[in-house]
Design a protein around this motif. Structure first.
Motif, PDB file in Angstrom:
ATOM      1  N   MET A   1       0.836  -1.187   0.000  1.00 18.95           N
ATOM      2  CA  MET A   1       0.000   0.000   0.000  1.00 18.95           C
ATOM      3  C   MET A   1       0.879   1.248   0.000  1.00 18.95           C
ATOM      4  O   MET A   1       1.913   1.264   0.626  1.00 18.95           O
ATOM      5  N   THR A   2       0.495   2.276  -0.701  1.00 20.37           N
ATOM      6  CA  THR A   2       1.284   3.487  -0.772  1.00 20.37           C
ATOM      7  C   THR A   2       1.047   4.352   0.444  1.00 20.37           C
ATOM      8  O   THR A   2      -0.031   4.391   1.006  1.00 20.37           O
ATOM      9  N   THR A   3       2.102   5.082   0.845  1.00 20.86           N
ATOM     10  CA  THR A   3       2.002   5.948   2.017  1.00 20.86           C
ATOM     11  C   THR A   3       0.913   6.983   1.859  1.00 20.86           C
ATOM     12  O   THR A   3       0.141   7.259   2.770  1.00 20.86           O
ATOM     13  N   GLY A   4       0.811   7.554   0.656  1.00 19.76           N
ATOM     14  CA  GLY A   4      -0.122   8.644   0.437  1.00 19.76           C
ATOM     15  C   GLY A   4      -1.558   8.288   0.697  1.00 19.76           C
ATOM     16  O   GLY A   4      -2.368   9.138   1.060  1.00 19.76           O
ATOM     17  N   ARG A   5      -1.902   7.022   0.507  1.00 24.32           N
ATOM     18  CA  ARG A   5      -3.293   6.634   0.649  1.00 24.32           C
ATOM     19  C   ARG A   5      -3.743   6.581   2.099  1.00 24.32           C
ATOM     20  O   ARG A   5      -4.875   6.271   2.382  1.00 24.32           O
ATOM     21  N   TYR A   6      -2.847   6.820   3.026  1.00 31.83           N
ATOM     22  CA  TYR A   6      -3.246   6.761   4.416  1.00 31.83           C
ATOM     23  C   TYR A   6      -3.153   8.098   5.122  1.00 31.83           C
ATOM     24  O   TYR A   6      -3.325   8.190   6.314  1.00 31.83           O
ATOM     25  N   ILE A   7      -2.800   9.131   4.341  1.00 36.45           N
ATOM     26  CA  ILE A   7      -2.661  10.432   4.972  1.00 36.45           C
ATOM     27  C   ILE A   7      -3.857  11.274   4.612  1.00 36.45           C
ATOM     28  O   ILE A   7      -4.286  11.293   3.500  1.00 36.45           O
ATOM     29  N   ILE A   8      -4.414  11.890   5.443  1.00 34.70           N
ATOM     30  CA  ILE A   8      -5.545  12.760   5.177  1.00 34.70           C
ATOM     31  C   ILE A   8      -5.370  14.035   5.958  1.00 34.70           C
ATOM     32  O   ILE A   8      -4.907  13.988   7.079  1.00 34.70           O
ATOM     33  N   LYS A 120      -4.136   1.932  -8.021  1.00 30.78           N
ATOM     34  CA  LYS A 120      -3.923   0.548  -7.611  1.00 30.78           C
ATOM     35  C   LYS A 120      -3.527   0.493  -6.144  1.00 30.78           C
ATOM     36  O   LYS A 120      -2.831   1.357  -5.635  1.00 30.78           O
ATOM     37  N   MET A 121      -3.996  -0.549  -5.467  1.00 26.78           N
ATOM     38  CA  MET A 121      -3.675  -0.736  -4.064  1.00 26.78           C
ATOM     39  C   MET A 121      -2.860  -2.006  -3.872  1.00 26.78           C
ATOM     40  O   MET A 121      -3.039  -2.995  -4.586  1.00 26.78           O
ATOM     41  N   TYR A 122      -1.955  -1.950  -2.899  1.00 23.91           N
ATOM     42  CA  TYR A 122      -1.132  -3.098  -2.543  1.00 23.91           C
ATOM     43  C   TYR A 122      -1.414  -3.417  -1.086  1.00 23.91           C
ATOM     44  O   TYR A 122      -1.340  -2.541  -0.220  1.00 23.91           O
ATOM     45  N   PHE A 123      -1.763  -4.657  -0.795  1.00 24.91           N
ATOM     46  CA  PHE A 123      -2.165  -5.073   0.541  1.00 24.91           C
ATOM     47  C   PHE A 123      -0.980  -5.745   1.223  1.00 24.91           C
ATOM     48  O   PHE A 123      -0.469  -6.758   0.737  1.00 24.91           O
ATOM     49  N   GLN A 135      -3.641  -5.234  -6.545  1.00 26.10           N
ATOM     50  CA  GLN A 135      -4.652  -4.977  -7.556  1.00 26.10           C
ATOM     51  C   GLN A 135      -4.021  -5.022  -8.949  1.00 26.10           C
ATOM     52  O   GLN A 135      -2.897  -4.586  -9.152  1.00 26.10           O
ATOM     53  N   THR A 136      -4.774  -5.554  -9.888  1.00 19.83           N
ATOM     54  CA  THR A 136      -4.273  -5.736 -11.249  1.00 19.83           C
ATOM     55  C   THR A 136      -4.698  -4.624 -12.198  1.00 19.83           C
ATOM     56  O   THR A 136      -4.111  -4.455 -13.258  1.00 19.83           O
ATOM     57  N   GLY A 137      -5.746  -3.885 -11.820  1.00 24.74           N
ATOM     58  CA  GLY A 137      -6.289  -2.874 -12.720  1.00 24.74           C
ATOM     59  C   GLY A 137      -7.500  -3.369 -13.484  1.00 24.74           C
ATOM     60  O   GLY A 137      -8.185  -2.589 -14.154  1.00 24.74           O
ATOM     61  N   PHE A 138      -7.792  -4.655 -13.379  1.00 20.40           N
ATOM     62  CA  PHE A 138      -8.983  -5.238 -14.002  1.00 20.40           C
ATOM     63  C   PHE A 138     -10.054  -5.382 -12.918  1.00 20.40           C
ATOM     64  O   PHE A 138      -9.910  -6.175 -11.984  1.00 20.40           O
ATOM     65  N   GLY A 248      -8.413   7.654   4.523  1.00 23.65           N
ATOM     66  CA  GLY A 248      -7.392   7.735   3.487  1.00 23.65           C
ATOM     67  C   GLY A 248      -7.352   6.558   2.538  1.00 23.65           C
ATOM     68  O   GLY A 248      -6.574   6.568   1.575  1.00 23.65           O
ATOM     69  N   ILE A 249      -8.174   5.531   2.772  1.00 20.17           N
ATOM     70  CA  ILE A 249      -8.219   4.416   1.824  1.00 20.17           C
ATOM     71  C   ILE A 249      -9.367   4.587   0.837  1.00 20.17           C
ATOM     72  O   ILE A 249      -9.549   3.761  -0.052  1.00 20.17           O
ATOM     73  N   GLN A 250     -10.156   5.652   1.009  1.00 22.36           N
ATOM     74  CA  GLN A 250     -11.284   5.861   0.111  1.00 22.36           C
ATOM     75  C   GLN A 250     -10.828   6.438  -1.218  1.00 22.36           C
ATOM     76  O   GLN A 250      -9.754   7.046  -1.315  1.00 22.36           O
TER      77      GLN A 250
END
Length: 265
Positions: A1-8, A120-123, A135-138, A248-250
């Motif tokens: 998961m990218t850092t940016g997706r958790y900062i709000i 795309k998200m990485y878990f 995530q693959t994008g599909f 931040g995951i929305q």
């Protein structure tokens, strides 16, 4: 998961020191209230800089505002970092679409939105230190992969975040009404009732488990978010801050194209 997706970026805090000049009214000779008020704002981070803008818009031009900042730049930790010829936002990396203050400040500054990342998200699994799902994008394939690993957990988590944000949005109505509060608890109660105050007193893990969420979703969503954002775990982090961070995951997160830190210039 990218850092940016958790900062709000949702809450602003500033320390204000106000000194007022009193002078005699030229007609009556009485000391008749403040004339030419002078306002000092201590700290030029996003909170102090935003406070200057808000005060100017409320009071107008008939005040002198001085902002004190010990560093050689404003906006605190918000800035741009160059790595191999590319620039990355530091501090608060992304903005939630329901953060109306940042929306308005960006428009006022004449800056532009820039969508965050490639979507795309990485878990990440903290236990095995691996990425069990990417995530693959599909869309159809990604939906099946998420259902296989987490069931309906992500949907329940999104419902919980949406419910919290619906009450959180009340802060804008309260500010429009000119409401002020003596304590944080009083403000939170006005926003979300007893539930918001209770969220200050229970761990994030307990709060999520009350909503029928469980591992691996809790550890791989909430656990990673808390580690990235605050360097803490979901058992020590109180639920209110944790749920704000989970927004931040929305989808729909954005950043300022000119750099988030430029908003204070």
């Amino acid at each position: 998961m990218t850092t940016g997706r958790y900062i709000i970026l949702l809450c602003y805090f500033a320390t204000l020191a106000i000194s007022v000049n009193h002078s005699k009214d030229p007609k009556s000779g009485n000391e008749d209230g403040p004339l030419n008020p002078k306002i000092a704002i201590v700290g030029g981070g996003i909170g102090g800089s935003a406070a200057a803008v808000f005060l100017r818009s409320i009071i107008g031009e008939k005040i002198d505002i001085t902002l004190y900042e010990k560093e050689d730049h404003t906006c605190g930790r918000l800035g741009l970092l160059e790595v191999n010829g590319k620039y990355y936002n530091t501090g608060g990396c992304v903005v939630h679409p329901r953060n109306m203050h940042m929306q308005n400040l960006t428009k006022l500054a004449g800056f532009h939105h820039d969508e965050d990342g490639d979507g795309k998200m990485y878990f990440y699994d903290p236990a095995s230190k691996t990425f069990p799902l990417k995530q693959t994008g599909f869309d159809i394939l990604d939906t099946m992969l998420v259902l296989w690993r987490y069931g309906l957990g992500p949907l329940r988590l999104n419902w919980a975040v949406e419910a919290m944000l619906k009450d959180f949005d009340n802060i804008y109505k309260l500010q429009e009404q000119g409401r002020a509060f003596d304590t944080v608890e009083e403000m939170l109660h006005a926003m979300g009732g007893e539930e918001f105050v209770r969220m200050l007193k229970i761990p994030l893990r307990d709060y999520l488990e009350e909503r029928a969420l469980k591992d691996p979703l809790i550890s791989e969503f909430a656990g990673v978010a808390m580690a990235v954002n605050y360097g803490q775990n979901i058992q020590d982090m109180q639920a209110f801050v944790g749920m704000v961070s989970m927004a931040g995951i929305q989808p729909g997160l954005w950043r300022i194209k000119e750099g988030n830190g430029a908003i204070c210039d």
